[in-house]
Design a protein around this motif. Structure first.
Motif, short mmCIF file in Angstrom:
data_model
loop_
_atom_site.label_atom_id
_atom_site.label_comp_id
_atom_site.label_asym_id
_atom_site.label_seq_id
_atom_site.Cartn_x
_atom_site.Cartn_y
_atom_site.Cartn_z
N GLU A 91 0.89 -1.25 -0.08
CA GLU A 91 -0.08 -0.08 0.06
C GLU A 91 0.94 1.18 0.05
N HIS A 143 0.74 -2.09 5.38
CA HIS A 143 -0.17 -2.91 4.79
C HIS A 143 0.18 -3.36 3.25
N ASP A 149 2.55 4.82 0.62
CA ASP A 149 2.72 5.85 1.89
C ASP A 149 2.01 4.92 3.07
N ASP A 150 2.50 3.73 3.24
CA ASP A 150 2.08 3.06 4.28
C ASP A 150 3.06 2.18 4.70
N GLU A 151 3.36 1.67 6.00
CA GLU A 151 4.61 1.02 6.31
C GLU A 151 4.17 -0.39 6.48
#
Length: 233
Positions: free
Chosen positions: A209, A215, A211-213
């Motif tokens: 996903e 998901h 800009d997400d660490e």
């Protein structure tokens, strides 16, 4: 995330944390009827998140979180059942596999050597296994209860993503201990690491996903869904 609205019978009940989101999204886009979705955050489903209930309505679980319980009751109502024991379709869950919480760096400082690393021997040892299983004990109890009810239960392992505040070596070792513990209970563990990771063992960028660490994205959800369908769902 709402479940798919359709006149066709649901193929499975999906319960879990945010990692269940891409699975449900993929199912909706593919027109696969299901019921359920995320009912809370990952850290809420490791320890002390449910109790069991037995009575004239059938054996069931009651979630301690009011929001989780509200979602769960709505899902059961949509399926036309009053309790987990009445479920006639497979249960797909992500509970307990939030290994990045277990692997928070500060939790393991006591076990580091002078270089700041944790010895592989410790990660392979009995103490580490005991600590990890203890951290997710209620998730294990949930799976055990569902299996004892005679349900077919499938647990989906998480995206292979390690946020900065977590220790990658602990993450990898902890999730393997969780996988083994869940498998020992008779749960069908959906482990897709061989299809979703690069040479470093981490999630491929195209399955993350943005800009997400933590998901996985819709593409990851589609891979999970395809595997579920291959397993007869």
């Amino acid at each position: 995330m709402p479940s798919l609205t359709t006149t066709a019978p649901a193929r499975f009940l999906l319960l879990g944390d945010s990692h269940a989101g891409p699975i449900g999204q993929a199912a909706r886009q593919a027109g696969i009827p299901f019921q359920g979705g995320p009912i809370g955050a990952g850290r809420e489903f490791t320890d002390s998140f449910f109790t069991t209930r037995h009575g004239t309505g059938g054996s069931d679980v009651v979630f301690h979180s009011g929001e989780a319980e509200e979602h769960y009751r709505r899902f059961l109502k949509e399926l036309g059942v009053g309790a987990l024991a009445e479920l006639g379709i497979p249960l797909v869950a992500t509970f307990g596999f939030c290994a990045h919480f277990v692997a928070l760096r500060e939790n393991w400082d006591l076990y580091r050597d002078r270089t700041g690393a944790i010895a592989p021997a410790f990660l392979a040892g009995t103490l580490f296994d005991t600590v990890v299983r203890g951290a997710v004990r209620d998730a294990l109890a949930f799976y055990e209860y569902a299996v004892d009810l005679g349900l077919r239960v499938l647990a989906v392992m998480p995206p292979q993503r390690v946020p900065g505040q977590s220790d990658a070596a602990v993450f990898m070792a902890a999730q393997e201990r969780i996988r083994l513990a869940v498998t020992e209970l008779g749960v069908d563990v959906v482990d897709l690491r061989h299809r979703t990771t690069g040479p470093d063992g981490l999630q491929r960028p195209d399955l993350c996903e943005a800009d997400d660490e933590v998901h996985g994205n819709l593409a990851f959800g589609r891979i999970v869904l395809a595997e579920l369908l291959d397993r007869g769902l």
